[in-house]
Motif scaffolding. Structure first.
Motif, short mmCIF file in Angstrom:
data_model
loop_
_atom_site.label_atom_id
_atom_site.label_comp_id
_atom_site.label_asym_id
_atom_site.label_seq_id
_atom_site.Cartn_x
_atom_site.Cartn_y
_atom_site.Cartn_z
N LEU A 1 35.35 35.88 45.39
CA LEU A 1 35.79 37.25 45.65
C LEU A 1 36.75 37.74 44.57
N PHE A 2 37.67 36.87 44.16
CA PHE A 2 38.61 37.28 43.13
C PHE A 2 37.89 37.52 41.80
N SER A 3 36.94 36.64 41.47
CA SER A 3 36.18 36.81 40.22
C SER A 3 35.36 38.09 40.25
N MET A 4 34.79 38.40 41.40
CA MET A 4 34.02 39.64 41.52
C MET A 4 34.94 40.85 41.34
N GLY A 5 36.16 40.74 41.86
CA GLY A 5 37.13 41.81 41.67
C GLY A 5 37.50 41.95 40.20
N ALA A 6 37.67 40.80 39.53
CA ALA A 6 38.00 40.82 38.11
C ALA A 6 36.84 41.41 37.30
N GLY A 7 35.62 41.14 37.77
CA GLY A 7 34.44 41.62 37.05
C GLY A 7 34.31 43.13 37.02
N VAL A 8 34.95 43.81 37.98
CA VAL A 8 34.84 45.28 38.00
C VAL A 8 36.04 45.97 37.36
N ILE A 9 36.95 45.19 36.79
CA ILE A 9 38.06 45.81 36.05
C ILE A 9 37.46 46.69 34.95
N PRO A 10 37.85 47.94 34.87
CA PRO A 10 37.21 48.89 33.95
C PRO A 10 37.48 48.66 32.47
N GLY B 1 24.12 31.15 43.49
CA GLY B 1 25.32 31.97 43.48
C GLY B 1 25.03 33.46 43.34
N LYS B 2 23.98 33.81 42.62
CA LYS B 2 23.64 35.23 42.46
C LYS B 2 23.30 35.85 43.81
N LYS B 3 22.59 35.09 44.64
CA LYS B 3 22.24 35.60 45.97
C LYS B 3 23.49 35.73 46.84
N VAL B 4 24.36 34.72 46.74
CA VAL B 4 25.60 34.76 47.53
C VAL B 4 26.47 35.93 47.10
N ALA B 5 26.63 36.11 45.79
CA ALA B 5 27.47 37.19 45.27
C ALA B 5 26.91 38.56 45.62
N GLU B 6 25.60 38.69 45.53
CA GLU B 6 24.97 39.97 45.87
C GLU B 6 25.17 40.29 47.35
N GLU B 7 25.07 39.28 48.19
CA GLU B 7 25.28 39.49 49.62
C GLU B 7 26.73 39.88 49.90
N VAL C 1 28.54 40.66 40.14
CA VAL C 1 27.58 39.67 40.65
C VAL C 1 27.54 38.44 39.73
N LEU C 2 27.50 38.66 38.42
CA LEU C 2 27.46 37.53 37.48
C LEU C 2 28.73 36.69 37.57
N ALA C 3 29.87 37.35 37.68
CA ALA C 3 31.14 36.62 37.78
C ALA C 3 31.19 35.81 39.07
N GLY C 4 30.74 36.42 40.16
CA GLY C 4 30.72 35.70 41.43
C GLY C 4 29.78 34.52 41.40
#
Length: 218
Positions: free
Chosen positions: A24-33, A146-152, A104-107
């Motif tokens: 979750l944290f990595s996904m949040g970091a992945g959307v940093i603009p 992990g891609k499926k998990v992150a996408e979900e 998604v990739l980061a997650g």
């Protein structure tokens, strides 16, 4: 024997919690603009995850070794993250697509790394005998899962966001309009907001870390 099994089960559950929190944290970091900054934030999250997993499995943590392992296993992923990061430079659509892709990739990468370490430690390995060449195949397999998990997880977070927006009170005062941008209600949004506050100097590094840990339930 039963006690030993119980200990291993508890360790496994604890490890899964750590992995999920850092996904979750990595996904949040992945959307940093901010291009490039997002990649560094993801790497920092993954290194912190490895440190915590080492603690769970009573392993000595080596930051230099951890960085080397992350770099070796995630080279291809980082290249894809880099492309998504640069896409954020494209106005409007590029920023949205780059953020979703990187989240998604980061997650997925964090999921894969976490489970590679979990499996390695549970089979008697240590961070010092980590064979990246041998475990690269396992990482690639876990990355696909992990891609499926992150996408979900992304869909779940998006559903929560929409539900919160729909549940927002409708203004009754004539001429009053509803807030089109309600306060973030998802972990990803809150992490992004914290990163912005840190960037602007509103909160310190120490405050950022404390709020991050509180947010992801560590």
């Amino acid at each position: 024997m039963s006690e030993f099994k119980d200990v291993n089960q508890e360790r496994g559950k604890h490890a899964e919690t750590i992995i999920r929190n850092h996904i979750l944290f990595s996904m949040g970091a992945g959307v940093i603009p901010l291009p490039v900054v997002d990649i560094f934030a993801v790497s920092a999250s993954q290194l912190d995850m490895i440190r915590q997993l080492c603690k769970v499995y009573d392993q000595d943590f080596s930051e230099s070794q951890g960085k080397a392992i992350v770099s070796s296993l995630t080279t291809a992923t980082l290249a894809r993250l880099g492309a998504g990061s640069l896409a954020k430079l494209i106005p409007l659509v590029g920023s949205f697509v780059g953020s979703v892709t990187n989240a998604v990739l980061a997650g997925a990468s964090t999921y894969a790394l976490g489970h590679v370490f979990k499996i390695h430690f549970e089979t008697g390995g240590t961070i010092l005998d980590f064979d990246t060449k041998r475990l690269k195949k396992l990482y690639d397999e876990q990355f696909e899962k992990g891609k499926k998990v992150a996408e979900e997880l992304r869909k779940q977070q998006e559903a929560k966001r929409k539900a919160a927006q729909e549940a927002a009170p409708v203004p009754t005062t004539p001429g009053e309009t509803s807030d089109e941008n309600p306060d973030p209600t998802t972990v990803v949004d809150k992490l992004k907001e914290l990163a912005e506050l840190k960037k602007e100097g509103i909160i310190s590094d120490e405050e950022f870390e404390k709020m991050k840990k509180k947010l992801i339930g560590e």
